[in-house]
Design an enzyme around this catalytic site. Structure first.
Site, PDB file in Angstrom:
ATOM      1  N   GLU A 175       0.834  -1.214   0.000  1.00 38.64           N
ATOM      2  CA  GLU A 175       0.000   0.000   0.000  1.00 38.64           C
ATOM      3  C   GLU A 175       0.865   1.259   0.000  1.00 38.64           C
ATOM      4  O   GLU A 175       0.750   2.124   0.879  1.00 38.64           O
ATOM      5  CB  GLU A 175      -0.948   0.000   1.213  1.00 38.64           C
ATOM      6  CG  GLU A 175      -1.904  -1.183   1.191  1.00 38.64           C
ATOM      7  CD  GLU A 175      -3.016  -1.141   2.230  1.00 38.64           C
ATOM      8  OE1 GLU A 175      -4.072  -1.715   1.992  1.00 38.64           O
ATOM      9  OE2 GLU A 175      -2.815  -0.532   3.301  1.00 38.64           O
ATOM     10  N   GLU A 367      -5.567  -8.215  -1.514  1.00 41.65           N
ATOM     11  CA  GLU A 367      -6.228  -8.092  -0.209  1.00 41.65           C
ATOM     12  C   GLU A 367      -7.683  -7.751  -0.451  1.00 41.65           C
ATOM     13  O   GLU A 367      -7.984  -6.827  -1.209  1.00 41.65           O
ATOM     14  CB  GLU A 367      -5.625  -6.958   0.637  1.00 41.65           C
ATOM     15  CG  GLU A 367      -4.342  -7.270   1.316  1.00 41.65           C
ATOM     16  CD  GLU A 367      -3.909  -6.178   2.285  1.00 41.65           C
ATOM     17  OE1 GLU A 367      -4.771  -5.554   2.931  1.00 41.65           O
ATOM     18  OE2 GLU A 367      -2.696  -5.944   2.375  1.00 41.65           O
TER      19      GLU A 367
HETATM   20  C1  BGP Z   1      -4.431  -3.148   4.862  1.00 41.34           C
HETATM   21  C2  BGP Z   1      -3.096  -3.683   5.284  1.00 41.34           C
HETATM   22  C3  BGP Z   1      -3.123  -5.000   5.971  1.00 41.34           C
HETATM   23  C4  BGP Z   1      -4.374  -5.334   6.712  1.00 41.34           C
HETATM   24  C5  BGP Z   1      -5.644  -4.799   6.120  1.00 41.34           C
HETATM   25  C6  BGP Z   1      -6.860  -4.847   7.022  1.00 41.34           C
HETATM   26  O1  BGP Z   1      -4.408  -1.768   4.914  1.00 41.34           O
HETATM   27  O2  BGP Z   1      -2.254  -3.822   4.170  1.00 41.34           O
HETATM   28  O3  BGP Z   1      -1.939  -5.139   6.665  1.00 41.34           O
HETATM   29  O4  BGP Z   1      -4.274  -5.291   8.046  1.00 41.34           O
HETATM   30  O5  BGP Z   1      -5.533  -3.504   5.638  1.00 41.34           O
HETATM   31  O6  BGP Z   1      -6.797  -3.775   7.905  1.00 41.34           O
HETATM   32  P1  BGP Z   1      -6.988  -3.907   9.466  1.00 41.34           P
HETATM   33  O7  BGP Z   1      -6.037  -4.947   9.895  1.00 41.34           O
HETATM   34  O8  BGP Z   1      -6.670  -2.575  10.010  1.00 41.34           O
HETATM   35  O9  BGP Z   1      -8.408  -4.300   9.650  1.00 41.34           O
END
Ligand code: BGP
Length: 472
Positions: A175, A367
């Site tokens: 990201e 993701e």
């Molecule tokens: C993204 C990241 C991840 C992951 C995901 C879910 O921004 O790349 O590392 O964690 O989001 O977010 P969260 O864990 O804050 O729910």
């Protein structure tokens, strides 16, 4: 989609995605140095601590460091052909600027990749996933410093060389477009955001962009046949009203997000970015060598997709929504998760088409998933979670991926976030669960760390087995 047809091409890569700091634990084992995550016990919600504190769930996380074989076997049981994970930079170079790599850290990922190979699973490896070595944050202010480019180069050369023949797919920075929003998490920048100039933030972004292009060049030189992707937050932006001023606000938000992948795919800064720098008095240090390095464009574009947002030019209507790192204006037509992230499966089709039309590069969804509170129950004597809400979320998103493929978009694969419960990045909670596999660990750190298959486990296995034909 009918049960006998599927838009997903043969060889479509199905799997799940994780990050070292959210699963491994063993934060001080095997010669590992500290990373910024080891001093961020509450995610992005509150300031960092001086040293690791016992309330930081990431120190042990879900103990993947010791349980990787069991977890990869469960992924194989679901039929994964790909597993996204990151290498913790601080396992390889404990301080980030050490002269020699840490052999124990290198050996750990050998074991992990060998285990993947045993099950016919391709690793998809993120080189830097929100886990800059702490020393680099403290000594250099992270990516604000140009020195990070050379230190990152040393790290990537080391892992490319070591995992030659074991890893084909690489992502340079997780990201990368989040650095303007979360400087510490994303850029290892120690200076608090409210004291950081916009110029320094963009300079840090520039250093990461150069480092990313350099890693791409080195991979192509050292590892013929390897494929390197950039990784960005994809967040389609809709105008809150039909007012052209809102359309312009959308354009500005898009530019801020898409600049990163524009540079990665075109090899140079777009005109709108140069105008922004000019008009905001942002004078970046960009050398001729930087410009040459940036021409090493990526093989594919990968992204996370959780939600869309709205944008408006009217400050009175600007009701900021919650959401993944950058947020935006709340969409009055959409439902939201328990953490306020708005749910928009159609936005995934929109963004796949937008990205394909813009760059004509293969796309990889690395993701996508639902963070929710789960309840462990017993069905016929077996512990499980009846997570129909997660199945519904993922089904609806994957149907839209199928629609985009039918639109002609080239999609390489899909890795859900996350195949197994892990520690959340933004809130550092265990209770924000994403997995098909339940991990017995709670927000207070209690739990056995036992793994249990949720209902979605069998559902995802069916999706993979039928190459998407079982979606409804
Ligand atoms: C993204 C990241 C991840 C992951 C995901 C879910 O921004 O790349 O590392 O964690 O989001 O977010 P969260 O864990 O804050 O729910």
């Amino acid at each position: 989609m009918t049960s006998s047809t599927t838009p997903f091409p043969d060889g479509f890569l199905w799997g799940g995605a994780t990050a070292a700091n959210q699963i491994e634990g063993a934060y001080d084992e095997g010669g590992k140095g500290l990373s910024i995550q080891d001093v961020m016990p509450h995610g992005i919600a509150s300031p960092r601590t001086d040293r690791p504190t016992p309330d930081n769930l990431k120190l042990e996380a879900i103990d993947f460091y010791h349980r990787y074989a069991e977890d990869i076997a469960l992924f194989a049981e679901m039929g994964f052909s790909v597993f996204r994970l990151s290498i913790a930079w601080s396992r390889i170079f404990p301080n980030g600027d050490d002269a020699e790599p840490n052999e124990e850290g290198l050996a750990f990922y050998d074991r992990v990749f060998d285990e993947c190979a045993k099950h016919g699973i391709e690793p998809l490896v993120t080189l830097s996933h929100y886990e800059t070595p702490l020393h680099l944050a403290e000594k250099y202010d992270g990516w604000v410093s140009r020195e990070l480019i050379g230190l990152y180069e040393r790290y990537v050369r080391t892992v490319f060389d070591r995992y030659r023949g074991k890893v084909t797919y690489w992502l340079t920075f997780n990201e990368i477009n989040s650095v303007l929003h979360e400087p510490l998490l994303s850029g290892g920048i120690n200076t608090p955001k409210d004291q950081l100039s916009e110029r320094d933030m963009f300079q840090a972004a520039h250093h990461e962009l150069v480092a990313s292009a350099l890693a791409t060049r080195i991979a192509h030189e050292m590892l013929p046949g390897s494929q390197v992707g950039c990784m960005v937050i994809a967040m389609p932006v809709y105008p809150l009203t039909p007012d052209p001023a809102d359309a312009l606000a959308v354009m500005a938000a898009d530019h801020a997000n898409l600049m990163f992948s524009d540079v990665h795919t075109r090899g140079a800064y777009p005109g709108y970015a140069l105008r922004y720098f000019r008009e905001h008095g942002i004078e970046l240090d960009i050398t001729d060598e930087d410009r040459e390095i940036l021409t090493n464009t990526v093989d594919f574009v990968s992204f996370s997709y959780y939600m869309s947002v709205c944008e408006t030019a009217d400050p009175a209507k600007k009701v900021a929504g919650e959401g993944n790192i950058m947020g935006g204006v709340r969409n009055p037509t959409l439902p939201a998760s328990e953490w306020g992230w708005q749910i928009d499966p159609v936005g995934l089709r929109v963004v796949l088409n937008q990205f394909w039309d813009r760059w004509q590069k293969p796309l990889f969804i690395v993701e996508n998933g639902l963070g929710a509170k789960d309840e462990l129950v017993e069905v016929d004597g077996v512990k499980t979670v009846l997570d129909d809400y997660r199945i519904g979320y993922m089904n609806d998103h994957l149907v839209q991926v199928g629609e985009a493929i039918a639109d002609g978009v080239q999609v390489m694969g899909y890795t859900s976030w996350a195949p197994i419960d892990l520690v959340s990045a933004s809130t550092a909670q265990m209770s924000k669960r994403y997995g098909f596999i339940y991990v017995d660990r709670n927000d207070d750190g209690s739990g056995t760390l036992e793994r249990y298959r949720k209902k979605s486990f069998g559902w995802y296995a069916d999706v993979i087995r039928t190459n998407g034909a079982s979606l409804s």
